[in-house]
Design a protein around this motif. Sequence first.
Motif, mmCIF file in Angstrom:
data_model
loop_
_atom_site.group_PDB
_atom_site.id
_atom_site.type_symbol
_atom_site.label_atom_id
_atom_site.label_comp_id
_atom_site.label_asym_id
_atom_site.label_seq_id
_atom_site.Cartn_x
_atom_site.Cartn_y
_atom_site.Cartn_z
ATOM 1 N N LEU A 74 0.813 -1.216 0.000
ATOM 2 C CA LEU A 74 0.000 0.000 0.000
ATOM 3 C C LEU A 74 0.845 1.264 0.000
ATOM 4 C CD1 LEU A 74 -2.855 -1.065 2.450
ATOM 5 C CD2 LEU A 74 -2.854 -1.073 -0.050
ATOM 6 N N GLN A 75 2.106 1.163 0.455
ATOM 7 C CA GLN A 75 2.995 2.325 0.444
ATOM 8 C C GLN A 75 3.899 2.360 -0.784
ATOM 9 O OE1 GLN A 75 2.690 4.804 2.644
ATOM 10 N NE2 GLN A 75 0.981 3.617 3.492
ATOM 11 N N GLY A 76 3.796 1.331 -1.649
ATOM 12 C CA GLY A 76 4.605 1.312 -2.858
ATOM 13 C C GLY A 76 6.057 0.964 -2.634
ATOM 14 N N SER A 108 -5.791 1.245 -7.252
ATOM 15 C CA SER A 108 -4.970 0.223 -7.907
ATOM 16 C C SER A 108 -4.115 -0.581 -6.931
ATOM 17 C CB SER A 108 -4.073 0.869 -8.972
ATOM 18 O OG SER A 108 -3.180 1.802 -8.387
ATOM 19 N N ARG A 109 -3.534 0.057 -5.925
ATOM 20 C CA ARG A 109 -2.723 -0.693 -4.958
ATOM 21 C C ARG A 109 -3.592 -1.625 -4.116
ATOM 22 N NH1 ARG A 109 1.523 3.895 -2.559
ATOM 23 N NH2 ARG A 109 2.735 4.166 -4.498
ATOM 24 N N HIS A 110 -4.774 -1.143 -3.762
ATOM 25 C CA HIS A 110 -5.687 -2.001 -2.992
ATOM 26 C C HIS A 110 -6.110 -3.215 -3.820
ATOM 27 C CE1 HIS A 110 -5.847 1.068 0.069
ATOM 28 N NE2 HIS A 110 -6.306 1.956 -0.784
ATOM 29 N N ALA A 165 -4.383 2.265 -20.068
ATOM 30 C CA ALA A 165 -4.098 1.125 -19.182
ATOM 31 C C ALA A 165 -5.313 0.706 -18.364
ATOM 32 C CB ALA A 165 -2.945 1.468 -18.254
ATOM 33 N N ASP A 166 -6.403 1.492 -18.447
ATOM 34 C CA ASP A 166 -7.580 1.247 -17.611
ATOM 35 C C ASP A 166 -7.150 1.118 -16.150
ATOM 36 O OD1 ASP A 166 -10.221 0.822 -16.922
ATOM 37 O OD2 ASP A 166 -10.170 -1.324 -17.334
ATOM 38 N N TRP A 167 -6.476 2.142 -15.679
ATOM 39 C CA TRP A 167 -5.771 2.140 -14.383
ATOM 40 C C TRP A 167 -5.974 3.503 -13.741
ATOM 41 C CZ3 TRP A 167 -0.915 4.708 -13.165
ATOM 42 C CH2 TRP A 167 -0.269 4.227 -12.020
ATOM 43 N N ASP A 168 -6.236 3.549 -12.438
ATOM 44 C CA ASP A 168 -6.601 4.819 -11.804
ATOM 45 C C ASP A 168 -5.469 5.464 -11.010
ATOM 46 O OD1 ASP A 168 -6.487 3.135 -9.667
ATOM 47 O OD2 ASP A 168 -8.543 3.460 -8.986
#
Length: 594
Positions: free
Chosen positions: A114-116, A220-222, A211-214
């Motif tokens: 979650l923090q990358g 996305s991380r969740h 990419a259909d990515w937010d």
Amino acid sequence: MRLEGESSNSNGTSRPFANGSGVSPLHKAALSNSANGTRRSSVVMNGSSTTNGHSNSGGKQRMSYFGHDREEVTRILIQALTDLGYNGAAGSLSQESGYDLESPTVAAFRNAVLQGEWTEAEELLFGGSTEEGGVSINGPGLVLQPGVDKNVMRFWLRQQKFLELLEQRDTGRALMVLRSELTPLDQDTGKLHFLSSLLMSQSIDDLKAKADWDGAEGASRHQLLSNLSKCISPSVMLPERRLAILLQQVKRNQISNCLYHNTSTSPSLYQDHACQPDHFPRYPSKDLTKHTGEVWQVQFSHDGKRLASCGGDGTVIIYDVESWDVLQSLTNSEGGICSLAWSPDDTMMVTVAMDKDAILWNTLTGNVKVRLPRFGQPVSSVAWAPDGQSFITGCLDKEKNLCQWNIRGELTYDWRRAHRIQDLAVSPDGHFLVAMECETHIYVYNFVTRELEYELDLTTKLASVSISQNSRYLLAHNVAGDARMIDLDTRETVRTFRSGEKAGHFVIRAAYGGANESFVVIGSEDGHVFIWHKETGQLIEKLEAHKGCCNAIAWSPTNPSMFASAGDDHKVRIWTDMADKPFKTFPFSESKFR
């Protein structure tokens, strides 16, 4: 009307993220207090070391909970209390029971994703990062589900890392990740080419759209954490919303075992669920007798407020469902109207007829909007496109037998196939167009590309086709009285419903119906209505409906306790439950399952 020739992960909760995919207050506490596995959360940890979320209660023998593993039940309850927002209760239960929701390593892994912190996340997941002397700082890694491909999981993590670098406009580092971290994993080449194309994105918005990515700040991380959690052993990382899923499975099992379940309301958890037959539409409550000939088709408007019927007398009659008064009588055919279809907004209707005509009507005024050019043979069937701007006609001619028209009456596409169409259906999601020829074949088209995806030979002459509201299942009815439910994606027959009564040489329209389309309903040449439970395939009702053939049945889309049947006896019969049953007793049911 004669046939030609002879004639998904519901999980029981509306929360978008939990455990695997979101950060609840309890999880936040665990993350902040044990991000690297060095300190233990006062909420979910109990002061002594644990491994993979198991109990630290020493060697004492665990008592079962009514045959269930005590630790499993307790950890599920801790998670459920957290999801409900009862964090203090969850902490107290963890403290008193000695069971932890998850270990410091799992909490640290969650935090890293979650923090990358992608390097740390991989090391915690798979093990690694050794200090001097060969001792692993992060342990041997988390226990995974059997058969999981670790490289797939690595690909997910590194793909997220790549996309976030692109979002930061750090194209150089992103290219390095693509070349040195993603490509060596030897995953989907097409996917790698797609990711490579994202390097040319003109802007962040362009990247997200392609990419259909937010983005990193979106979900996305969740979602990544949720996908990864499904690959980790549930004894280590409890599947998200586990109690809600278990409760939903209980409800689904009770509903599937309730033959007469006909409500969209979720059953109560307080008691075992069972619906009574008297709450099922098995009682004739009204006969509509305005037709002077056989009634071939009946269909409710999408809002459930009107009912339209048509048939051999060449007339469409539109009724008000509440009063059963006639709202419109549309007469424009000498040979009989084969079929009709309401537009998605119910303001228009297309009728197709034996006299080779197809007409678009205004259902509010009863006026003709458009009359299509005359066909070479009877027009057998019609269906609307989901956008309401065009419709498809099926014809028994060898030319213009499958055509799409706009609402101005202009031909927009002709499939130019040799097969003569008896019936057709369009899936509600707009993906499939199913055309049934007048013999044994079904043709399944991609309605978007208009290409033929496949065809099926069902070996027995067919009577009708229809598609479920979820766009997944085709219902193909044949003249032997059998209906096959076919998965449109896999092409496999899911279930077969056998009435034992032939459809003869007539078009008899089978349909899905009831709450959540829980039933399959079919008429017969002998005038019966057969109703099956869709999931179990069990016949639950055989109703005497009409003298002569029962040609069509339509279930109300808004009232699961009402359906209409149409017959050769010139009648449209309305069926309701006991609440609307008239005082007269009707001995119509032959059900043996009460």
